[in-house]
Design a protein around this motif. Structure first.
Motif, mmCIF file in Angstrom:
data_model
loop_
_atom_site.group_PDB
_atom_site.id
_atom_site.type_symbol
_atom_site.label_atom_id
_atom_site.label_comp_id
_atom_site.label_asym_id
_atom_site.label_seq_id
_atom_site.Cartn_x
_atom_site.Cartn_y
_atom_site.Cartn_z
ATOM 1 N N ASN A 154 0.824 -1.151 -0.140
ATOM 2 C CA ASN A 154 -0.125 0.155 0.065
ATOM 3 C C ASN A 154 0.730 1.222 -0.119
ATOM 4 O O ASN A 154 1.793 1.316 0.808
ATOM 5 N N LEU A 155 0.722 2.067 -1.027
ATOM 6 C CA LEU A 155 1.653 3.365 -1.326
ATOM 7 C C LEU A 155 1.133 4.362 -1.237
ATOM 8 O O LEU A 155 -0.257 4.553 -1.285
ATOM 9 N N ARG A 156 1.847 5.455 -1.041
ATOM 10 C CA ARG A 156 1.362 6.914 -0.915
ATOM 11 C C ARG A 156 2.350 7.745 -1.702
ATOM 12 O O ARG A 156 3.188 7.922 -1.491
ATOM 13 N N GLN A 157 1.702 8.367 -2.764
ATOM 14 C CA GLN A 157 2.492 9.440 -3.607
ATOM 15 C C GLN A 157 3.084 10.373 -2.577
ATOM 16 O O GLN A 157 2.523 11.042 -2.007
ATOM 17 N N ASP A 158 4.427 10.729 -2.446
ATOM 18 C CA ASP A 158 5.016 11.570 -1.800
ATOM 19 C C ASP A 158 5.880 12.631 -2.455
ATOM 20 O O ASP A 158 6.771 13.089 -2.024
ATOM 21 N N GLY A 159 5.533 12.782 -3.940
ATOM 22 C CA GLY A 159 6.285 13.820 -4.651
ATOM 23 C C GLY A 159 5.283 14.073 -6.032
ATOM 24 O O GLY A 159 4.192 13.441 -6.139
ATOM 25 N N GLN A 160 5.544 15.105 -6.634
ATOM 26 C CA GLN A 160 4.791 15.663 -7.621
ATOM 27 C C GLN A 160 4.407 14.524 -8.700
ATOM 28 O O GLN A 160 3.323 14.295 -9.172
ATOM 29 N N SER A 161 5.645 13.750 -8.962
ATOM 30 C CA SER A 161 5.605 12.777 -10.012
ATOM 31 C C SER A 161 6.417 11.395 -9.590
ATOM 32 O O SER A 161 7.020 11.000 -10.393
ATOM 33 N N SER A 162 6.443 11.328 -8.318
ATOM 34 C CA SER A 162 7.248 10.246 -7.590
ATOM 35 C C SER A 162 6.663 9.450 -6.469
ATOM 36 O O SER A 162 5.709 9.896 -5.744
ATOM 37 N N ILE A 163 7.076 8.337 -6.104
ATOM 38 C CA ILE A 163 6.650 7.444 -5.336
ATOM 39 C C ILE A 163 7.652 6.670 -4.553
ATOM 40 O O ILE A 163 8.556 6.164 -5.389
ATOM 41 N N THR A 164 7.585 6.325 -3.350
ATOM 42 C CA THR A 164 8.687 5.516 -2.677
ATOM 43 C C THR A 164 8.000 4.150 -2.333
ATOM 44 O O THR A 164 6.881 4.017 -1.873
ATOM 45 N N ILE A 165 8.782 3.091 -2.739
ATOM 46 C CA ILE A 165 8.547 1.890 -2.946
ATOM 47 C C ILE A 165 9.403 1.102 -2.099
ATOM 48 O O ILE A 165 10.651 1.058 -2.196
ATOM 49 N N ASP A 166 8.981 0.336 -0.990
ATOM 50 C CA ASP A 166 9.954 -0.279 -0.252
ATOM 51 C C ASP A 166 9.239 -1.719 -0.075
ATOM 52 O O ASP A 166 8.253 -2.152 0.735
ATOM 53 N N PHE A 167 10.202 -2.662 -0.711
ATOM 54 C CA PHE A 167 9.659 -4.232 -0.864
ATOM 55 C C PHE A 167 9.647 -4.754 0.650
ATOM 56 O O PHE A 167 9.315 -6.108 0.756
ATOM 57 N N ASN A 168 10.667 -4.293 1.317
ATOM 58 C CA ASN A 168 10.855 -4.649 2.710
ATOM 59 C C ASN A 168 9.398 -4.700 3.546
ATOM 60 O O ASN A 168 9.283 -5.404 4.529
ATOM 61 N N LEU A 169 8.411 -3.937 2.861
ATOM 62 C CA LEU A 169 7.082 -3.945 3.605
ATOM 63 C C LEU A 169 6.044 -4.734 2.877
ATOM 64 O O LEU A 169 4.845 -4.680 3.328
ATOM 65 N N ALA A 170 6.349 -5.432 2.086
ATOM 66 C CA ALA A 170 5.510 -6.350 1.295
ATOM 67 C C ALA A 170 4.947 -7.303 2.038
ATOM 68 O O ALA A 170 5.617 -7.885 2.845
ATOM 69 N N TYR A 171 3.827 -7.617 1.909
ATOM 70 C CA TYR A 171 2.952 -8.253 2.889
ATOM 71 C C TYR A 171 2.080 -9.440 2.089
ATOM 72 O O TYR A 171 1.658 -9.175 0.918
ATOM 73 N N ASN A 172 1.662 -10.412 2.972
ATOM 74 C CA ASN A 172 0.975 -11.568 2.270
ATOM 75 C C ASN A 172 -0.781 -10.986 2.268
ATOM 76 O O ASN A 172 -1.198 -10.600 3.115
ATOM 77 N N PRO A 173 -1.350 -11.400 1.212
ATOM 78 C CA PRO A 173 -2.798 -11.202 1.201
ATOM 79 C C PRO A 173 -3.465 -12.217 2.508
ATOM 80 O O PRO A 173 -2.706 -13.163 2.607
ATOM 81 N N TYR A 174 -4.904 -11.644 2.625
ATOM 82 C CA TYR A 174 -5.489 -12.621 3.609
ATOM 83 C C TYR A 174 -5.537 -14.093 3.138
ATOM 84 O O TYR A 174 -5.768 -15.128 3.789
ATOM 85 N N CYS A 175 -5.910 -14.229 1.677
ATOM 86 C CA CYS A 175 -5.916 -15.724 1.214
ATOM 87 C C CYS A 175 -4.703 -16.496 1.337
ATOM 88 O O CYS A 175 -4.629 -17.588 1.426
#
Length: 205
Positions: A154-175
Motif C-alpha cells: 500500500n503506497l502513498r505518492q510523496d512527490g509531484q510525480s514520484s513515489i517511494t516503494i519499499d519491498f521490505n514492507l511487502a505483505y501477504n494477502p489474507y487468502c
C-alpha cells in the motif's frame, strides 16, 4: 465485520505505518531497521490477537512468528510515476472468481539492483485520497519462497510525480492464510521475471 471491510481495515493500518516510515526515510540505518521491525511486529500481533484476523482460532494458537526476508535497504526505491494514457477502470480478478474494479492510474518506473522495472499502480474505485495506491505483484519467488498468489504494498505518492516503494514492507494477502478470503490477483503488468527477496515469505501452515 464482513470480509471486504476486514480487508480494507488492514489496508488502512498498513498505509498509516507506511506514511510514518516514508517521512522518516532511511538516513539513519538503525532507525530504519527498527521501523521495519516494528511494522512486522504489529503485523504479527494483528494476525495473532485481533478479532478481525483472517486466522482461525487454531491457527492463532499455533502462530509464534511470521517469516520475513532480512531487511535490505536496497529494496527501497524512489520511482518515477508515468500516468497511464486514458485512465480507465479495470476489473481485477479475485481468487474466488469474482472481480473488483480499480483505476489503472500510472506506472512506477525504477531500477532495482541494476534491473529496469515498470509496475502498474492501481487505485480503488472509491478511494477518497487520490495519493493512495495499491500495488499487487508476483515475482520469481512466488509459489516457492513466497505466496503463489503474489504479495501487496500500500503506497502513498510523496512527490509531484514520484513515489517511494519499499519491498521490505511487502505483505501477504489474507487468502495466503485462509482460503475463505478473496484477494486481488496481480495484473499481468506486475508479474516480474526477477526475484524480490524482501518482505514477507510464505506462511507456514
Amino acid at each position: 465485520m464482513n470480509k471486504n471491510n476486514v480487508f480494507w481495515a488492514i489496508v488502512a493500518l498498513v498505509i498509516t505505518a507506511s506514511l510514518l516510515y516514508t517521512f522518516t526515510g532511511t538516513e539513519d540505518p538503525e532507525f530504519y531497521q527498527n521501523t521495519i521491525e516494528a511494522e512486522r511486529e504489529r503485523q504479527f500481533k494483528f494476525l495473532k490477537y485481533n478479532l478481525d484476523s483472517p486466522l482461525t482460532e487454531e491457527q492463532k494458537d499455533l502462530l509464534d512468528s511470521l517469516d520475513f526476508y532480512p531487511i535490505d535497504p536496497a529494496y527501497k526505491v524512489r520511482a518515477r510515476m508515468e500516468p497511464v494514457a486514458n485512465k480507465s477502470l479495470m476489473e481485477v480478478p479475485m481468487t474466488d472468481g469474482s472481480v473488483e474494479r480499480y483505476i489503472r492510474h500510472s506506472f512506477a518506473v525504477f531500477d532495482l539492483k541494476g534491473e529496469p522495472v515498470k509496475l502498474l499502480l492501481l487505485q480503488a474505485e472509491d478511494e477518497m485520497d487520490r495519493r493512495n495506491f495499491f500495488l499487487a505483484f508476483a515475482d520469481e519467488t512466488s509459489a516457492d519462497e513466497t505466496y503463489g498468489g503474489g504479495r501487496y504494498l500500500n503506497l502513498r505518492q510523496d512527490g509531484q510525480s514520484s513515489i517511494t516503494i519499499d519491498f521490505n514492507l511487502a505483505y501477504n494477502p489474507y487468502c495466503a492464510y485462509n482460503p475463505d478470503f478473496a484477494c486481488p490477483i496481480p495484473p499481468r503488468e506486475n508479474i516480474l521475471e526477477i526475484p524480490i527477496r524482501a518482505g514477507e515469505k510464505n506462511y507456514d501452515k
